[in-house]
Design a protein around this motif. Structure first.
Motif, PDB file in Angstrom:
ATOM      1  N   PHE A 217       0.830  -1.203   0.000  1.00 61.36           N
ATOM      2  CA  PHE A 217       0.000   0.000   0.000  1.00 61.36           C
ATOM      3  C   PHE A 217       0.870   1.260   0.000  1.00 61.36           C
ATOM      4  N   ILE A 218       1.853   1.306   0.885  1.00 55.11           N
ATOM      5  CA  ILE A 218       2.728   2.477   0.976  1.00 55.11           C
ATOM      6  C   ILE A 218       3.524   2.655  -0.316  1.00 55.11           C
ATOM      7  N   SER A 219       3.985   1.554  -0.887  1.00 57.52           N
ATOM      8  CA  SER A 219       4.743   1.627  -2.137  1.00 57.52           C
ATOM      9  C   SER A 219       3.898   2.216  -3.264  1.00 57.52           C
ATOM     10  N   ILE A 220       2.643   1.769  -3.373  1.00 60.03           N
ATOM     11  CA  ILE A 220       1.769   2.285  -4.432  1.00 60.03           C
ATOM     12  C   ILE A 220       1.408   3.738  -4.166  1.00 60.03           C
ATOM     13  N   ARG A 221       1.194   4.084  -2.894  1.00 60.40           N
ATOM     14  CA  ARG A 221       0.900   5.484  -2.575  1.00 60.40           C
ATOM     15  C   ARG A 221       2.066   6.393  -2.951  1.00 60.40           C
ATOM     16  N   ASN A 222       3.282   5.939  -2.715  1.00 59.54           N
ATOM     17  CA  ASN A 222       4.452   6.722  -3.110  1.00 59.54           C
ATOM     18  C   ASN A 222       4.519   6.865  -4.632  1.00 59.54           C
ATOM     19  N   PHE A 223       4.187   5.785  -5.329  1.00 60.30           N
ATOM     20  CA  PHE A 223       4.160   5.855  -6.789  1.00 60.30           C
ATOM     21  C   PHE A 223       3.083   6.823  -7.258  1.00 60.30           C
ATOM     22  N   GLU A 224       1.928   6.796  -6.595  1.00 58.88           N
ATOM     23  CA  GLU A 224       0.850   7.725  -6.941  1.00 58.88           C
ATOM     24  C   GLU A 224       1.320   9.171  -6.801  1.00 58.88           C
TER      25      GLU A 224
END
Length: 243
Positions: A217-224
């Motif tokens: 989740f955190i990884s995708i949020r950072n990508f977002e």
């Protein structure tokens, strides 16, 4: 996105071979919410690939029709994800899953549909999402915006006259039936497609939460966040032609 779908697929019971007439089909027999999420995410990624290909070929009418499908898929992913995140699977969610996994055809008759396919009304899905985001009373403004977007793209699905006339133009004016490559319309729809990629990223964020994978989740949020910084201007594609 593809890698993430494949990861999620390993975390649910795998599809099984189910007899169908003189052969078989693959089905998720447990019919869980996480299995539904895997399927919706897979279709989301496939739809984004298809929309990009249609855009590059100039078939923006068909791209917009596909985006109407993507609208509902991203809403469905949010709808299912929130039920897990908030731990509040409602009768509406149960009906949605029952309808989603319902077979279309009777195995003994491949032509006649076994029964009418029921569907949870879209307005109920949107109302639930609105309450999740804006509290118990929701926001009529957000619901009105959702309905307006849906109606606009439905015009491409059902080939309404105003949308069809977007195909007409040039010197001399004529209907462009082999795509609109290099036209102003293609530029508009290129910028518009940005929103669907962004919403796809958000959908994967919610799905990661629903799968209980905080690291992902955190990884995708950072990508977002990085995606927004690099490609957008106030949540709108920086390629929009009328900036």
């Amino acid at each position: 996105m593809e890698r993430t779908v494949n990861v999620f697929a390993t975390r649910v019971p795998a599809p099984r071979r189910v007899p169908y007439k003189d052969s078989f089909v693959y089905r998720y027999v447990e019919k869980t919410v996480h299995q539904a999420l895997v399927q919706k995410l897979a279709r989301l990624v496939s739809g984004l690939h298809a929309a990009r290909l249609l855009l590059e070929a100039g078939f923006v009418q068909e791209q917009a029709a596909l985006q109407r499908i993507l609208d509902e898929i991203t809403e469905d992913i949010s709808f299912l994800s929130f039920s897990v995140i908030f731990g509040e699977s409602t009768p509406l969610h149960k009906k949605y899953l029952d309808d989603f996994f319902q077979e279309e055809f009777d195995p003994s008759d491949a032509v006649a549909s076994s029964k009418d396919r029921a569907m949870v009304p879209r307005k109920k899905v949107r109302a639930y999402l609105d309450r999740c985001v804006n509290g118990p009373k929701g926001s009529s403004k957000n619901l009105d915006a959702s309905r307006t977007v849906s109606k606009s793209y439905s015009g491409y699905v059902h080939a309404a006259s105003p949308q069809i006339m977007d195909m007409y133009g040039g010197f001399p004016p004529e209907f462009k039936m082999r795509g609109m490559h290099g036209t102003e319309r293609q530029a508009e729809h290129r910028a518009d497609l940005w929103n669907y990629f962004y919403r796809g990223i958000v959908a994967f964020c919610l799905a990661a939460k629903a799968f209980g994978d905080e690291e992902l989740f955190i990884s995708i949020r950072n990508f977002e966040d990085a995606f927004l910084r690099e490609t957008s201007n106030d949540y709108q594609s920086n390629e929009w032609p009328y900036e």
